[in-house]
Enzyme design. Structure first.
Site, PDB file in Angstrom:
ATOM      1  N   ASP A 189      35.007  35.855  35.582  1.00 45.58           N
ATOM      2  CA  ASP A 189      34.910  35.742  34.123  1.00 45.58           C
ATOM      3  C   ASP A 189      33.791  36.627  33.571  1.00 45.58           C
ATOM      4  O   ASP A 189      32.617  36.296  33.698  1.00 45.58           O
ATOM      5  CB  ASP A 189      34.648  34.268  33.775  1.00 45.58           C
ATOM      6  CG  ASP A 189      34.686  34.015  32.280  1.00 45.58           C
ATOM      7  OD1 ASP A 189      35.121  34.914  31.531  1.00 45.58           O
ATOM      8  OD2 ASP A 189      34.275  32.920  31.862  1.00 45.58           O
ATOM      9  N   ASP A 378      36.546  40.512  27.830  1.00 46.97           N
ATOM     10  CA  ASP A 378      36.548  39.211  28.490  1.00 46.97           C
ATOM     11  C   ASP A 378      37.714  39.079  29.464  1.00 46.97           C
ATOM     12  O   ASP A 378      38.842  38.836  29.053  1.00 46.97           O
ATOM     13  CB  ASP A 378      36.619  38.136  27.392  1.00 46.97           C
ATOM     14  CG  ASP A 378      36.533  36.732  27.963  1.00 46.97           C
ATOM     15  OD1 ASP A 378      36.245  36.587  29.167  1.00 46.97           O
ATOM     16  OD2 ASP A 378      36.749  35.784  27.199  1.00 46.97           O
TER      17      ASP A 378
END
Ligand code: NAG
Ligand code: NAG
Ligand code: NAG
Ligand code: NAG
Ligand code: NAG
Length: 495
Positions: A189, A378
């Site tokens: 992430d 992201d």
């Protein structure tokens, strides 16, 4: 209960295969200044009881909205608003619902949504709704009520999108933790900065935390609980626990006594048996670490195990039929990109996320005239989320795109080229990534767009886009958190 039995292991492997995740093989390079490990994509096949794709799509959007609000320091959308997004989708599709989608479950869901003003829909209410449907001979009571319960308890409005049916919804890497070292699968992430895995004795509202590998004093002789507490709320789901120290090995590099989190308390989004990972590994900067600890990347750099605090990503795409993803630490891997397209821009995010100024956005080579948009990059977000007015402008320029009252659809076989330009270099998005999910799998003419509206902040004042895998699958992406650097690089992928 603390280690996987062979049967459990076999079942995990089986479910990995069912998900269609193929393990890539690591390619250690002769140079020692960087290391690479495979990252594998997650997707889930259609399940027997399925939600209509537009609802799945809205779950991704809702999740993106929450994440973008968090990342830009704006107020979180209310649950009522997220529910109403879903309800709008249901209302829209209701008349021409495909018989294949469980009519009864949607009927119940619709009823639930119109009667439930709060996030908590209670189990009894759902069970009785499900039995109404069963007596009408419509469906299998047990599977329906289970499914509804899972849906509601997993925070149906914005479930993490990993136990839902769609492609390329997340990327996993494997790290070894503890003594003896055991494999933990972690979600990679770039939009958060903490590392955590589930702890022995982890609880989810009184239940266990599912079939996952867990860490604690019974499974690791080097485990050291600091008793300090941490807690994190993500775009979806919440986890809390203690900070611990233990040894961690990533791609053969061993860091002793890293401080990170083990979860003692985690919500369904992280504990359901269908969630194919054991924890999260964040690659944003430690300035946003909720655990207030240096990140794994920064720690490896600090002790000289890697030369630079660089993380580089090549994330794979299901439609390519390969699982050739790679996470590289310490540098970029020149084998994975075309060097003549490599550009580096300043990170404009002052908090610690990765955010780059977009020079321009173009559709079929025609610039839309925006000069002040930025992209928060992201890997943990599936879609590209932008303000409604930007999303409208983009789709008005795509031939055949249609606004169905709550979202944009595009021709599944569209060939329109949409590109983002960073530092003068254009990065086109593969049309297959924009055509996210077909509205009707049997007749895949129109697809829900992977570029979706999610308003946070005041109308017309939001210039930040949340740029997830829909774009990132198209580029080589790299971040540099060295003390004297704060940079993001992109390049075209090597063929
Ligand atoms: C773990 O998974 C296996 C196979 O999927 C299942 O039979 C078992 O009940 C699961 N255990 C728990 C605690 O959920
Ligand atoms: C656990 O960590 C504390 C604080 O760093 C340290 O004092 C202690 O020696 C450690 N215990 C073990 C068994 O490593
Ligand atoms: C665990 O989560 C529950 C439900 O969210 C919460 O009420 C409880 O306080 C949490 N416990 C700890 C120790 O964090
Ligand atoms: C690399 O990119 C340049 C500039 O777009 C292009 O001219 C060249 O053909 C590319 N090289 C390869 C091997 O694709
Ligand atoms: C960004 O550009 C748009 C026009 O493209 C303009 O309307 C808006 O005021 C600008 N916003 C900022 C914060 O400069």
């Amino acid at each position: 209960m603390h280690s996987l039995s062979i049967a459990q292991f076999a079942s995990v492997v089986a479910s990995v295969l069912i998900w269609g995740v193929v393990l890539a093989i690591s390619h250690p390079l002769p140079q020692s200044e960087f290391i690479s490990i495979p990252i594998v994509r997650i997707h889930t096949p259609a399940m027997t009881l399925s939600y209509h794709p537009s609802i799945i799509h809205q779950q991704h959007v809702n999740r993106g909205i929450r994440r973008l609000a968090h990342m830009t320091g704006r107020a979180q959308p209310s649950y009522e608003r997220l529910w109403s997004n879903i309800r709008e989708r249901i209302d829209n599709l209701y008349d021409n619902l495909q018989p294949r989608y469980n009519h009864a479950s949607l009927e119940i869901l619709k009823h639930m949504l119109s009667s439930a003003n709060t996030r908590k829909t209670n189990r009894l209410q759902m069970l009785s709704a499900a039995s109404v449907s069963a007596t009408s001979g419509d469906s299998d009571l047990e599977s329906l009520s289970n499914s509804l319960m899972n849906a509601a308890s997993a925070g149906f409005v914005n479930t993490i999108g990993l136990d839902i049916q769609s492609n390329d919804v997340g990327y996993l890497a494997t790290v070894k933790i503890g003594t003896p070292p055991r494999n933990f699968r972690v979600l990679v992430d770039s939009g958060s900065a903490d590392l955590w895995v589930g702890g022995e004795g982890c609880r989810n509202n009184g239940k266990g935390c599912g079939n996952h590998t867990r860490l604690g004093p019974h499974t690791s002789t080097t485990f050291n609980d600091t008793m300090e507490q941490w807690s994190i709320t993500y775009g979806t789901g919440a986890v809390s626990g203690h900070l611990v120290q233990d040894d961690i090995t990533i791609a053969g590099l061993k860091y002793s006594r890293l401080k990170f989190g083990v979860a003692r308390n985690a919500s369904d989004e992280f504990t359901s048996n269908t969630i194919p990972f054991d924890g999260l590994l964040g690659f944003a900067k430690s300035t946003i670490s909720q655990q207030q600890t240096p990140t794994l990347l920064e720690s490896l750099h600090k002790v000289g195990l890697i030369k630079n605090a660089i993380a580089s990503y090549k994330i794979p795409r299901l439609a390519d039929g390969k699982d050739d993803g790679e996470l590289t630490l310490g540098a970029t891997n020149p084998a994975k990109f075309n060097a003549s397209t490599f550009v580096t821009v300043e990170n404009v995010n002052k908090m610690g996320f990765w955010e780059a100024a977009i020079d321009s956005v173009s559709v079929n080579g025609i610039s839309l005239g925006w000069s002040n948009r930025t992209a928060i990059l992201d890997t943990g977000t599936t879609l590209l989320i932008a303000p409604q007015e930007d999303v409208d402008t983009i789709h008005q320029a795509i031939p055949g795109a249609n606004f169905d009252g709550s979202g944009w659809t595009v021709p599944c076989k569209m060939s329109t080229s949409l590109a983002l330009t960073f530092k003068g270099q254009e990065f086109p998005i593969d049309p297959r990534d924009i055509a996210f999910l077909p509205l009707d799998e049997d007749n895949p003419e129109m697809c829900m767009s992977g570029i979706s509206a999610g308003n946070v902040g005041f109308f017309g004042q939001t210039t930040e886009w949340l740029v997830g895998d829909v774009f990132l699958k198209n580029v080589y992406f790299s971040t540099n958190a060295n003390e004297d650097r704060d940079e993001i690089s992109f390049a075209h992928l090597a063929d």
